[in-house]
Design an enzyme around this catalytic site. Structure first.
Site, mmCIF file in Angstrom:
data_model
loop_
_atom_site.group_PDB
_atom_site.id
_atom_site.type_symbol
_atom_site.label_atom_id
_atom_site.label_comp_id
_atom_site.label_asym_id
_atom_site.label_seq_id
_atom_site.Cartn_x
_atom_site.Cartn_y
_atom_site.Cartn_z
ATOM 1 N N PRO A 63 -6.334 -5.320 -16.271
ATOM 2 C CA PRO A 63 -4.955 -5.523 -16.768
ATOM 3 C C PRO A 63 -4.795 -4.973 -18.150
ATOM 4 O O PRO A 63 -3.846 -5.046 -18.861
ATOM 5 C CB PRO A 63 -5.435 -7.201 -17.191
ATOM 6 C CG PRO A 63 -6.953 -7.096 -17.313
ATOM 7 C CD PRO A 63 -7.363 -6.342 -16.174
ATOM 8 N N GLU B 102 -15.551 -10.634 -15.419
ATOM 9 C CA GLU B 102 -15.033 -10.558 -16.922
ATOM 10 C C GLU B 102 -14.440 -9.150 -17.095
ATOM 11 O O GLU B 102 -13.458 -9.133 -17.927
ATOM 12 C CB GLU B 102 -15.966 -11.007 -17.788
ATOM 13 C CG GLU B 102 -15.331 -11.026 -19.364
ATOM 14 C CD GLU B 102 -14.360 -11.953 -19.386
ATOM 15 O OE1 GLU B 102 -13.533 -12.006 -20.292
ATOM 16 O OE2 GLU B 102 -14.278 -12.923 -18.792
ATOM 17 N N ARG C 256 2.697 4.286 2.066
ATOM 18 C CA ARG C 256 4.002 4.302 2.612
ATOM 19 C C ARG C 256 4.848 5.625 2.314
ATOM 20 O O ARG C 256 5.911 6.009 2.797
ATOM 21 C CB ARG C 256 4.943 3.420 2.423
ATOM 22 C CG ARG C 256 5.051 3.264 0.940
ATOM 23 C CD ARG C 256 5.905 1.986 0.601
ATOM 24 N NE ARG C 256 6.875 1.658 1.312
ATOM 25 C CZ ARG C 256 8.093 2.073 0.816
ATOM 26 N NH1 ARG C 256 8.419 2.876 -0.210
ATOM 27 N NH2 ARG C 256 9.265 1.610 1.725
ATOM 28 N N ASP D 71 14.285 4.389 -2.040
ATOM 29 C CA ASP D 71 13.761 3.153 -2.459
ATOM 30 C C ASP D 71 14.196 2.903 -3.860
ATOM 31 O O ASP D 71 14.610 3.735 -4.831
ATOM 32 C CB ASP D 71 11.974 3.311 -2.729
ATOM 33 C CG ASP D 71 11.101 3.199 -1.528
ATOM 34 O OD1 ASP D 71 12.078 2.637 -0.373
ATOM 35 O OD2 ASP D 71 10.235 3.672 -1.285
#
Length: 246
Positions: free
Chosen positions: A88, A115, A153, A168
């Site tokens: 994160p 963690e 992709r 896209d």
């Protein structure tokens, strides 16, 4: 392309990499995807890969030895492919980053759990730290799946229609225009006449205008500071007028 996924939960990936477009790409030899359980590289008899953090605190931290061992067994200590850490704290993932990764021949993705990671993994092993958004998951496996899907992709031959990836959302920094298919009328809702006209020039102009409209309404931040050519500037002015936006 070769993608190696380093994880302690390889079974989580089987459905994702074995079915649909990715599964077909693997069968056709367009991409090689390997799952590596870094628990096998643990240096203790109990095969543990985590420990309590120095200095105290809650949670468990992934040890450096098994992850370094797994990655170096894949690459050799001298080889330096892109080694991606899902966490994160990393750079927020984007379509441009997917395009960047898709240009590589070899990716190693470390999907951690618990963690966090021993800091030496970040400092001395990985080349990229990637976050899929400003929220916290139970582990890095889902972000790793997102990276694999978004990169695969883009590889030549993977999508049946080679223009699909080019058009896209985010490829040009704009959201994609709306799509319609048969029937031309459904419950009284009609497909825009321009799409039925057969006039390719008008269709392309409509699509560009609707792409700008959708971006303006849903992601106006993507337009801030953007250099627009003459046509885009004209279309955006028309959109603002139609939407009552100053």
């Amino acid at each position: 392309m070769r993608i190696d996924i380093v994880t302690i939960f390889p079974e989580m990936f089987e459905g994702v990499i074995g079915t649909s477009i990715i599964g077909r790409a693997r069968q056709q030899g367009l991409v090689e995807i390997n799952l590596i359980d870094f628990r096998e590289y643990s240096t203790n008899k109990h095969n543990t890969v985590d420990d309590t953090p120095y200095g105290g605190g809650g949670g468990m931290v992934l040890k450096p030895e098994p992850i370094f061992g797994a990655v170096e067994a894949l690459t050799g200590q001298q080889s330096r492919p892109r080694v991606i850490l899902t966490c994160p704290q990393g750079e927020v993932y984007s379509q441009q980053k997917a395009i960047d990764f898709a240009s590589e021949e070899h990716l190693v993705i470390i999907a951690g759990h618990y963690e966090g990671y021993d800091e030496r993994i970040r400092e001395y092993l990985v080349t990229d730290e990637i976050s899929v958004g400003d929220y916290v998951l139970t582990g890095g496996e889902l972000p790793a799946m997102i990276i694999v899907d978004s990169v695969t992709r883009l590889l030549p031959g993977v999508l049946g229609n080679e223009t699909s990836a080019v058009l896209d959302s985010f490829r040009e920094g704009l959201l994609e225009y709306p799509h319609y298919t048969r029937p031309a009328e459904f419950r009284g809702w009609k497909v825009p006449d321009v799409l039925l006209s057969g006039h390719h020039g008008n269709v392309e102009r409509w699509r560009r205008k609707e792409s700008l409209r959708r971006t303006l309404k849903r992601r106006p931040d993507l337009l801030h500071g953007r250099d627009l050519d003459k046509l885009d500037a004209q279309l955006l002015t028309e959109v603002k007028r139609e939407e009552g936006i100053e």
